[in-house]
Write a protein that holds these residues in place. Structure first.
Motif, mmCIF file in Angstrom:
data_model
loop_
_atom_site.group_PDB
_atom_site.id
_atom_site.type_symbol
_atom_site.label_atom_id
_atom_site.label_comp_id
_atom_site.label_asym_id
_atom_site.label_seq_id
_atom_site.Cartn_x
_atom_site.Cartn_y
_atom_site.Cartn_z
ATOM 1 N N VAL A 149 -46.216 21.631 -7.993
ATOM 2 C CA VAL A 149 -47.624 21.566 -7.672
ATOM 3 C C VAL A 149 -48.507 21.034 -8.933
ATOM 4 O O VAL A 149 -49.335 20.446 -8.666
ATOM 5 N N LEU A 150 -47.817 21.009 -10.063
ATOM 6 C CA LEU A 150 -48.483 20.074 -11.184
ATOM 7 C C LEU A 150 -48.359 18.639 -10.845
ATOM 8 O O LEU A 150 -49.274 17.881 -11.029
ATOM 9 N N GLY A 151 -47.134 18.174 -10.227
ATOM 10 C CA GLY A 151 -47.046 17.078 -9.758
ATOM 11 C C GLY A 151 -48.043 16.326 -8.840
ATOM 12 O O GLY A 151 -48.511 15.442 -8.887
ATOM 13 N N ILE A 152 -48.230 17.299 -7.673
ATOM 14 C CA ILE A 152 -49.124 16.907 -6.791
ATOM 15 C C ILE A 152 -50.313 16.845 -7.134
ATOM 16 O O ILE A 152 -50.830 15.970 -6.598
ATOM 17 N N THR A 153 -50.798 17.812 -7.995
ATOM 18 C CA THR A 153 -52.108 17.634 -8.349
ATOM 19 C C THR A 153 -52.386 16.214 -9.157
ATOM 20 O O THR A 153 -53.600 15.722 -9.313
ATOM 21 N N ALA A 154 -51.288 15.792 -9.839
ATOM 22 C CA ALA A 154 -51.247 14.628 -10.941
ATOM 23 C C ALA A 154 -51.570 13.485 -10.025
ATOM 24 O O ALA A 154 -52.332 12.653 -10.067
ATOM 25 N N ILE A 155 -50.689 13.604 -8.882
ATOM 26 C CA ILE A 155 -50.848 12.339 -7.884
ATOM 27 C C ILE A 155 -52.456 12.333 -7.261
ATOM 28 O O ILE A 155 -52.819 11.194 -6.953
ATOM 29 N N TRP A 156 -52.749 13.428 -6.870
ATOM 30 C CA TRP A 156 -54.128 13.580 -6.245
ATOM 31 C C TRP A 156 -55.442 12.868 -7.251
ATOM 32 O O TRP A 156 -55.870 12.400 -6.955
ATOM 33 N N ASP A 157 -55.027 13.387 -8.560
ATOM 34 C CA ASP A 157 -56.118 13.135 -9.436
ATOM 35 C C ASP A 157 -55.924 11.554 -9.667
ATOM 36 O O ASP A 157 -57.093 10.828 -9.878
ATOM 37 N N SER A 169 -54.410 6.703 -16.542
ATOM 38 C CA SER A 169 -52.925 6.571 -16.989
ATOM 39 C C SER A 169 -52.385 8.154 -17.374
ATOM 40 O O SER A 169 -51.080 8.347 -17.389
ATOM 41 N N ILE A 170 -53.179 8.933 -17.763
ATOM 42 C CA ILE A 170 -53.003 10.167 -18.265
ATOM 43 C C ILE A 170 -52.092 11.115 -17.078
ATOM 44 O O ILE A 170 -51.426 11.669 -17.078
ATOM 45 N N HIS A 171 -52.842 10.741 -15.779
ATOM 46 C CA HIS A 171 -52.464 11.379 -14.543
ATOM 47 C C HIS A 171 -50.801 10.934 -14.265
ATOM 48 O O HIS A 171 -50.005 11.561 -13.598
ATOM 49 N N ILE A 172 -50.411 9.705 -14.739
ATOM 50 C CA ILE A 172 -48.998 9.044 -14.700
ATOM 51 C C ILE A 172 -48.130 9.920 -15.592
ATOM 52 O O ILE A 172 -47.234 10.108 -15.296
ATOM 53 N N LEU A 173 -48.847 10.100 -16.528
ATOM 54 C CA LEU A 173 -48.076 10.709 -17.772
ATOM 55 C C LEU A 173 -47.778 12.082 -17.329
ATOM 56 O O LEU A 173 -46.762 12.576 -17.389
ATOM 57 N N ILE A 174 -48.612 12.542 -16.849
ATOM 58 C CA ILE A 174 -48.455 14.295 -16.249
ATOM 59 C C ILE A 174 -47.525 14.285 -15.013
ATOM 60 O O ILE A 174 -46.562 15.073 -14.971
ATOM 61 N N LEU A 175 -47.463 13.328 -14.006
ATOM 62 C CA LEU A 175 -46.587 13.367 -13.311
ATOM 63 C C LEU A 175 -45.118 12.996 -13.556
ATOM 64 O O LEU A 175 -44.240 13.690 -13.142
ATOM 65 N N GLY A 176 -45.088 12.095 -14.675
ATOM 66 C CA GLY A 176 -43.658 11.817 -15.202
ATOM 67 C C GLY A 176 -43.078 12.997 -15.810
ATOM 68 O O GLY A 176 -41.771 13.332 -15.856
#
Length: 216
Positions: A149-157, A169-176
């Motif tokens: 769910v954290l990864g999905i939210t990062a993709i959406w953001d 770029s913070i959302h890419i870092l969170i997804l990673g």
């Protein structure tokens, strides 16, 4: 903090109540179940006894079936509260609480025009039978769900982020980070869960745009 409570206060309270009730009922009503729970508790115990926190073992042999995050978290709870079943059970309930709150956060992202979306999302997930079952088990599934769910939210953001603003770029870092910790939690299956979101994000985004336009 005031903004957070105004958006998520009810969802937070409901999440805490659901997890608290499930935790109290579980600690009062049941032992740990064989085969999986007893196996994972044994692996965590051998990790503590050996002091080897990098290579899990079962019956003094290398246990390569599952990554170590669950065993690390159990040992962390034991370090804080002492060695007991109750301390180990803190892990799935903390994970369940995080899952409920991250689901509320995702609901807020998807339906910003509906302030009750986080609370409804928590009620739907927390009242579902699969959640009630897996929230009570010392297993990997709820922990993995938190990171999915954290990864999905990062993709959406990332997709919804205004290109004119900095900080995307913070959302890419969170997804990673979510992917990396997810792999350490239950292996490469983490990539499978997010791949469907990545493949369908264009359809998902367009459908959401049409929904938001219809609500205006």
């Amino acid at each position: 903090m005031k903004l957070f409570l105004s958006r998520y206060g009810d969802a937070l309270i409901l999440s805490a109540v659901i997890c608290g009730v499930l935790c109290a009922a579980s600690l009062w009503a049941r032992p740990i179940f064989p085969i999986d729970e007893t196996r994972y508790m044994t692996v965590a115990w051998e990790m503590k006894q050996s002091g080897n926190y990098l290579v899990p073992s079962l019956n003094q042999e290398v246990y390569h079936h599952k990554p170590p995050v669950l065993f690390w978290l159990i040992n962390l709870m034991w370090a804080i509260f002492g060695v007991s079943q109750s301390a180990a059970m803190v892990v799935p309930y903390l994970a369940s609480f995080c899952l409920l709150m991250l689901t509320a956060r995702l609901a807020r992202r998807l339906y910003p025009q509906h302030p009750d979306a986080p609370l409804l999302a928590v009620a739907l997930l927390g009242g579902s039978l699969p959640f009630v079952i897996y929230a009570n088990l010392i297993m990997f599934d709820v922990l993995l769900s938190v990171l999915v769910v954290l990864g999905i939210t990062a993709i959406w953001d990332f997709v919804k982020w205004d290109s004119g603003r900095s900080g995307r770029s913070i959302h890419i870092l969170i997804l990673g980070a979510a992917i990396g910790i997810g792999i350490l939690t239950k292996g490469p299956v983490m990539l499978l869960h997010l791949s469907f979101v990545l493949l369908g994000i264009k359809f998902w985004h367009d459908a959401n745009e049409k929904y938001e336009e219809s609500e205006k």
